[in-house]
Design an enzyme around this catalytic site. Structure first.
Site, short mmCIF file in Angstrom:
data_model
loop_
_atom_site.label_atom_id
_atom_site.label_comp_id
_atom_site.label_asym_id
_atom_site.label_seq_id
_atom_site.Cartn_x
_atom_site.Cartn_y
_atom_site.Cartn_z
N ARG A 172 123.09 69.63 101.67
CA ARG A 172 122.29 70.75 102.17
C ARG A 172 122.28 70.74 103.68
O ARG A 172 122.00 69.72 104.30
CB ARG A 172 120.86 70.65 101.64
CG ARG A 172 120.83 70.74 100.14
CD ARG A 172 119.43 70.80 99.59
NE ARG A 172 119.49 70.79 98.13
CZ ARG A 172 118.43 70.76 97.33
NH1 ARG A 172 117.22 70.75 97.86
NH2 ARG A 172 118.58 70.76 96.02
N ARG B 138 114.66 63.60 104.08
CA ARG B 138 115.39 64.86 104.18
C ARG B 138 116.76 64.61 104.79
O ARG B 138 116.90 64.50 106.00
CB ARG B 138 114.59 65.85 105.03
CG ARG B 138 114.95 67.30 104.81
CD ARG B 138 113.99 68.23 105.55
NE ARG B 138 112.64 68.14 105.02
CZ ARG B 138 112.18 68.90 104.03
NH1 ARG B 138 112.95 69.79 103.49
NH2 ARG B 138 110.95 68.75 103.60
N GLU C 50 107.19 65.45 97.24
CA GLU C 50 108.01 66.00 96.15
C GLU C 50 109.19 65.08 95.82
O GLU C 50 109.93 64.65 96.71
CB GLU C 50 108.54 67.38 96.56
CG GLU C 50 109.47 67.97 95.53
CD GLU C 50 110.13 69.27 96.02
OE1 GLU C 50 109.60 69.88 96.98
OE2 GLU C 50 111.15 69.66 95.43
N SER D 284 111.58 68.82 91.00
CA SER D 284 111.16 70.21 90.88
C SER D 284 111.79 70.74 89.61
O SER D 284 113.00 70.68 89.45
CB SER D 284 111.65 70.98 92.11
OG SER D 284 111.03 72.24 92.17
N ARG E 7 115.00 59.80 97.18
CA ARG E 7 113.54 59.76 97.33
C ARG E 7 112.92 58.76 96.37
O ARG E 7 111.86 58.18 96.66
CB ARG E 7 112.95 61.16 97.11
CG ARG E 7 113.26 62.09 98.27
CD ARG E 7 112.49 63.39 98.19
NE ARG E 7 112.86 64.26 99.32
CZ ARG E 7 112.34 65.45 99.55
NH1 ARG E 7 111.43 65.94 98.73
NH2 ARG E 7 112.73 66.16 100.59
#
Length: 432
Positions: free
Chosen positions: A267, A282, A354, A357, A396
């Site tokens: 990403r 991130r 988070e 999801s 994560r």
RNA sequence: GGAGAGGUGGGUGAGUGGCUGAAACCAGUUCCCUGCUAAGGAACCGUACGUUAAUUCGUACCGAGGGUUCGAAUCCCUCCCUCUCCGCCA
């Protein structure tokens, strides 16, 4: 993509529901285009009909040896008229398509109102955040206390910021986590393991909704403006997994299709600069074990609960404290109708972050992909519903383990379920 | 990378300019027949949009996009993909 019937027959109420999630639908433009489309399509088809009829009569006349010259003359300007009408219609359709392709999914009634992540609603919690007898460090500092672990300096030399090199036990734990997740989902949750390409074409990205609106979040192998051949690195395995059923009609007996894959995700995260610049949270590249389900429409909300439970099972097995949130309308992704986020407790940040999801897309992606199934006895194939969720984000999860399993002496305990995957290692020792 | 052969409905596979939205077969649906089973017979059986009282009628779609033509699955161009052989390679 929304059902075009909604945009034709219930435009006003649809616009209202979209407004709830912060999307302004240009009702007037759409209505005008739609009215014009109807007229133009009818007249174009009429012209085509005329052409077909006349061409047929020419064919017959020719076959029976008649003179076709007068018939040819009669066709006259028909071709030009038709070309003009076709051109106008296709421009119009393209305009409508552009608008429709950019409209997000409609939220489910059960989704709470709200604007952003602050309005998300907590559903449940697993464990309470542990008390540490010492000041817990964040994962970067935990790693720094080990012999060899996360190496951001070298990654930035090799590539740039927001990449990582992992060494030794940390690299092994990262691998162990992915293995454990895959094994759990395939052996206990009924998912089929799939290996997929990490580069995909534009049709696939359109199918799951990354294109046309979110191209800037992706890495492209060629300029995105170039037509056709440009491939993009997957931002999530959701893209290749879900697109497996693109342009196909699945047998009802095959549903639900439950697939899982472990892939890196890429990403460019254009919008997030300045956020989470420290550590693994991130990154431009991270690993994820993805869960995808292709189900019958009536099963999709039950499947969302189930799939979310499968992601939770990983956190529970790792004994990591987390909470389950339902996203408010304003915080949901483009194609989602309802989304649960799982947020894991990070002692180093003293916050829930988070880590998964899970979304029900209903027929939103299926319509873009033309992914359908044929119900027994039904005359027409019906769109499937698609769901996806992280089960879990591996990087994560590594962060969560490092922070939650850190010990006073600087070492890190290995979660019990991971030990078999790490050659029986129970503790990653601190740097002597 | 080089040479050749192909891409047609859920599947296999005919079809080289008009009567082909597309043969045939398989699968599927419905019905008939045989006391079960097996076998046999008949009909139906693509998708989308518009239209209709209607599965009524119309239009589009034979890998994708252009072109030629009164008319294209069929001829021409570009692209994508698949297969075979050769080369290279983990």
């Amino acid at each position: 993509m929304l059902d075009p019937k909604l945009l034709r027959d219930d435009l006003a109420s649809t616009a209202q529901r979209l407004a709830a999630r912060g999307y302004t639908l240009d009702v007037d433009t759409l209505a005008t285009l739609e009215t014009r489309r109807k007229v133009l399509q009818a007249s174009t088809q009429e012209l085509q009909n005329e052409r077909n009829v006349r061409s047929k009569s020419i064919g017959k006349a020719k076959a029976s040896g008649e003179d076709i010259a007068p018939l040819l003359a009669k066709v006259g300007t028909l071709g030009e008229e038709l070309d003009a009408a076709k051109a106008e219609l296709s421009t119009l359709l393209a305009q409508i398509d552009t608008i429709c392709a950019g409209i997000p999914n409609l939220p489910h009634e059960s989704v709470p109102a709200g604007e952003d992540e602050n309005d998300n609603v907590e559903i449940s919690r697993f464990m309470t955040p542990p008390e540490f007898a010492f000041e817990p460090k964040d994962h970067v500092d935990v790693s720094a206390g080990l012999a060899n672990g996360l190496d951001f300096e070298t990654a930035s030399k090799l590539t740039g910021s927001r990449f990582v090199v992992m060494h030794s036990h940390i690299a092994a734990m990262h691998r162990a986590l992915a293995q454990f997740m895959l094994d759990t989902h395939t052996r206990q949750h009924g998912y089929a393991e799939v290996y997929v390409p990490y580069l995909v074409n534009h049709d696939s990205l359109f199918g799951t909704g990354q294109l046309p609106k979110f191209g800037a979040d992706l890495f492209h192998t060629q300029p995105a403006t170039e037509e056709g051949q440009s491939l993009s690195l997957i931002p999530t395995a959701e893209v290749p997994l879900t697109n497996i059923v693109r342009d196909s009609i699945v047998d009802e007996a095959q549903l639900p299709l439950k697939m899982t894959a472990h892939t890196p995700c890429f990403r460019s995260e254009a919008g997030s600069y300045g956020r989470d610049t420290r550590g693994l949270i991130r990154q431009h590249q991270f690993d994820k074990v993805e869960l995808v389900q292709i189900v019958k429409p009536e099963d999709s909300f039950a499947a969302l609960e189930e799939l979310t439970g499968h992601a939770e099972a990983i956190l529970q097995a790792l004994v990591l404290p987390y909470r389950k949130m339902v996203l408010c309308v304003g915080d949901m992704g483009f194609g989602a109708c309802k989304t649960y986020d799982l947020e894991v407790w990070l002692p180093g940040q003293q916050a829930y972050r988070e880590i998964s999801s899970c979304s029900n897309m209903q027929d939103f992606q299926a319509r873009r992909m033309q992914a359908r199934y044929r119900a027994k006895g039904a005359k027409k194939p019906d769109l499937v519903h698609t769901l996806n969720g992280s089960g879990l984000a591996v990087g994560r999860t590594l962060v969560a383990v490092l922070e939650n399993y850190q010990q006073a002496d600087g070492s890190v305990a290995v979660p019990e379920v991971l030990q078999p995957y790490m050659n029986g290692l129970t503790v990653i020792p601190a740097n002597a």
